[in-house]
Design an enzyme around this catalytic site. Structure first.
Site, mmCIF file in Angstrom:
data_model
loop_
_atom_site.group_PDB
_atom_site.id
_atom_site.type_symbol
_atom_site.label_atom_id
_atom_site.label_comp_id
_atom_site.label_asym_id
_atom_site.label_seq_id
_atom_site.Cartn_x
_atom_site.Cartn_y
_atom_site.Cartn_z
ATOM 1 N N TYR A 17 -23.186 2.548 -16.601
ATOM 2 C CA TYR A 17 -22.075 3.628 -15.907
ATOM 3 C C TYR A 17 -22.249 3.414 -14.469
ATOM 4 O O TYR A 17 -21.852 3.204 -13.712
ATOM 5 C CB TYR A 17 -21.678 4.516 -16.802
ATOM 6 C CG TYR A 17 -21.518 5.861 -15.879
ATOM 7 C CD1 TYR A 17 -19.308 5.250 -15.755
ATOM 8 C CD2 TYR A 17 -21.138 6.939 -14.925
ATOM 9 C CE1 TYR A 17 -18.441 6.350 -15.253
ATOM 10 C CE2 TYR A 17 -21.025 7.561 -13.373
ATOM 11 C CZ TYR A 17 -19.504 7.087 -14.591
ATOM 12 O OH TYR A 17 -18.323 8.292 -13.863
ATOM 13 N N LYS B 107 -20.870 1.150 -11.607
ATOM 14 C CA LYS B 107 -19.840 2.432 -10.392
ATOM 15 C C LYS B 107 -20.745 1.378 -9.082
ATOM 16 O O LYS B 107 -20.092 2.068 -7.883
ATOM 17 C CB LYS B 107 -20.518 3.858 -9.835
ATOM 18 C CG LYS B 107 -19.505 4.659 -11.606
ATOM 19 C CD LYS B 107 -17.605 4.542 -11.429
ATOM 20 C CE LYS B 107 -16.984 4.712 -12.337
ATOM 21 N NZ LYS B 107 -15.827 4.954 -11.811
#
Length: 250
Positions: free
Chosen positions: A153, A157
């Protein structure tokens, strides 16, 4: 500067804002902010339908403001889905005679961000429309989150942040601004479920909470309207971190 002149910098009237992840949570909150700022909104999400109570409220607000709020099921990792969605959104905007602005509220992986941003820019360039694209990244693109196993994740990002800088450089010649918004920890239905399952996480999260609380979706309404509006007209390739001071405390 007069109050009216200042207000006009943050107005979004005669624009259409496309919002991915718009079925619930932060995406739907940002759709509400866009409507309150006077724009039409087109919400996209992989879910079959948006959250019913929040969507009903959005429709009431849109009707009162004299703008439209539409929803389309769209998988942002699908080229065909995204291309079809933006063709429809552009057609509706053109029929209204409004300006098309792209607002990418990304809560998905880097591939989905790129596909959606690409088709938004392609639609804008084809119609000679200048505008603003906002990619939703995360403070997790800059830090490692204690207490969580979320390397994939965080990497995605960080990719969104770099994508924003790169696209800003490529598309500035067309009058398209690209910035990223990086929220900190937000209390939503999904994070509440996570904290209920793993209560110890809140201790980690609150350790960096300089304001003594976690964020809520409404905290990001003004920042995203700023990035979309003419108030940020000389801002591109930047990341706006809104994290309650978490990164400064790390």
């Amino acid at each position: 500067m007069s109050a009216d002149a200042l207000s006009s910098l943050f107005a979004l009237s005669n624009r259409t804002i496309a919002i991915t992840g718009g079925a619930r949570g932060l995406g739907l909150t940002l759709a509400t902010a866009a409507v309150e700022a006077g724009s039409h909104v087109a919400c996209l999400d992989v879910l079959a339908e948006p959250a019913p109570e929040e969507w009903e409220i959005l429709q009431i607000l849109a009707q009162a403001a004299g703008v439209s709020a539409t929803y389309r099921r769209c998988d942002v990792t699908s080229e065909a889905d995204v291309e079809a969605a933006f063709a429809a959104i552009a057609g509706e905007a053109q029929a209204r005679g409004s300006e098309l602005a792209g607002a990418r509220m990304m809560r998905v992986n880097a591939a989905g961000v790129f596909i959606t941003a690409k088709h938004a820019a392609r639609t804008m360039i084809a119609r000679g429309v200048k505008g603003s694209i906002v990619l939703v990244a995360s403070m997790s693109g800059q830090i490692a989150n204690r207490g969580l196993f979320c390397s994939a994740y965080n990497a995605s990002k960080a990719a969104v942040q770099q994508l924003g800088r790169s696209l800003a450089q490529e598309w500035g010649q067309f009058g398209i601004r690209v910035n990223t918004l990086s929220p900190g920890y937000i209390r939503t239905a999904m994070t509440d479920d996570l904290l209920a399952a793993e209560p110890a996480l809140e201790t980690f999260w609150m350790a960096g909470a300089m304001l003594g609380r976690l964020g809520v979706p409404a905290d990001f309404k003004a920042p995203v309207i700023f990035l979309l509006s003419d108030g940020s007209r000389f801002m591109t390739g930047a990341d706006l971190r809104v994290d309650g001071g978490h990164c400064a405390a790390a």
